[in-house]
Design an enzyme around this catalytic site. Sequence first.
Site, PDB file in Angstrom:
ATOM      1  N   CYS A   1       0.983  -1.145  -0.060  1.00  0.00           N
ATOM      2  CA  CYS A   1      -0.120   0.032  -0.047  1.00  0.00           C
ATOM      3  C   CYS A   1       0.885   1.236   0.138  1.00  0.00           C
ATOM      4  O   CYS A   1       0.574   2.183  -0.768  1.00  0.00           O
ATOM      5  CB  CYS A   1      -1.139  -0.049   1.150  1.00  0.00           C
ATOM      6  SG  CYS A   1      -2.021   1.482   1.310  1.00  0.00           S
ATOM      7  N   CYS A   2       2.016   1.111   0.701  1.00  0.00           N
ATOM      8  CA  CYS A   2       2.916   2.527   0.835  1.00  0.00           C
ATOM      9  C   CYS A   2       3.676   2.545  -0.558  1.00  0.00           C
ATOM     10  O   CYS A   2       3.957   3.682  -0.883  1.00  0.00           O
ATOM     11  CB  CYS A   2       3.713   2.098   1.854  1.00  0.00           C
ATOM     12  SG  CYS A   2       3.218   2.451   3.512  1.00  0.00           S
TER      13      CYS A   2
ATOM     14  N   CYS B   1      -1.064   8.042   7.157  1.00  0.00           N
ATOM     15  CA  CYS B   1      -2.592   7.633   6.916  1.00  0.00           C
ATOM     16  C   CYS B   1      -3.280   7.444   7.904  1.00  0.00           C
ATOM     17  O   CYS B   1      -2.979   6.688   8.814  1.00  0.00           O
ATOM     18  CB  CYS B   1      -2.371   6.628   5.822  1.00  0.00           C
ATOM     19  SG  CYS B   1      -1.501   7.306   4.159  1.00  0.00           S
TER      20      CYS B   1
ATOM     21  N   CYS C   1      -3.641   3.703   9.307  1.00  0.00           N
ATOM     22  CA  CYS C   1      -2.481   3.053   9.867  1.00  0.00           C
ATOM     23  C   CYS C   1      -1.658   3.938  10.906  1.00  0.00           C
ATOM     24  O   CYS C   1      -0.671   3.621  11.544  1.00  0.00           O
ATOM     25  CB  CYS C   1      -1.501   2.741   8.964  1.00  0.00           C
ATOM     26  SG  CYS C   1      -2.065   1.768   7.588  1.00  0.00           S
TER      27      CYS C   1
ATOM     28  N   CYS D   1       7.579   3.791   5.859  1.00  0.00           N
ATOM     29  CA  CYS D   1       6.847   3.719   4.644  1.00  0.00           C
ATOM     30  C   CYS D   1       7.386   3.558   3.498  1.00  0.00           C
ATOM     31  O   CYS D   1       6.663   2.806   2.594  1.00  0.00           O
ATOM     32  CB  CYS D   1       5.851   5.076   4.380  1.00  0.00           C
ATOM     33  SG  CYS D   1       7.202   6.515   4.022  1.00  0.00           S
TER      34      CYS D   1
END
Length: 243
Positions: free
Chosen positions: A119-120, A201, A204, A227
């Site tokens: 995702c990062c 985010c 998280c 990240c």
Amino acid sequence: MLDQTLDARAARLNDRYRHHAATEVLRHALRDPDLGAATLVSSFGAESVVLLHMVSVVAPGTPVLFIDTMMLFPETLDYQLEVTRKLGLTDVRVIRASSREVALNDPDGTLHQFNADACCDLRKTVPLERELTRFDAWITGRKRFQGGERQQLEFFESEPPSRLRINPLAHWRREDVQDYMAENNLPRHPLVARGYASIGCAPCTSPIKPGEDPRAGRWRGSGKTECGIHFIGGKMVRAGANT
């Protein structure tokens, strides 16, 4: 293998500015031919306003890259606009992952739940890398007191194959950050007052408890500490790792 020319440039810059204060490192380095074209990458997070203010004083036209992951807290988006306006920053560039890449890799917005690294990479690392190809160097807010791999930070470090990173606050203590904010009457991120010491985010990031490390609220319970935008040469480097 590291690019020796890049290493040599970083070494010369560290030698040249070894005894300079953070603001002077920025002031002179941004005009130094050994550096080239530079940008500030900012999350507009809990401590970001320090470097943003320094840049606004010494070179307000410096490009500022703000990564909107489309999963940020609304407070962060509002804070970004407030700080940009208050400091008179003239070249803030909001960058995002392409809608095609997001639709392909995270169509329902749940990727962070089972693969936070991916995702990062999708929402931060890839869009940033795409934008950084225009620059020879980028400015970060990393500091030695944050621990792990950051404990040996210098003002300048090489980022193979062709970029330098500038860490003007590398030698600052936590108290220096707070003192600078107070002395310059800088606006605070609104989530700090609610216990968020490091802000990323929304899915998280969580508040920290008294006595916890400031980054304990990032990816809580997962073992993840970065990240990805600060990896060396694109390789995963966990805080505290030896490689």
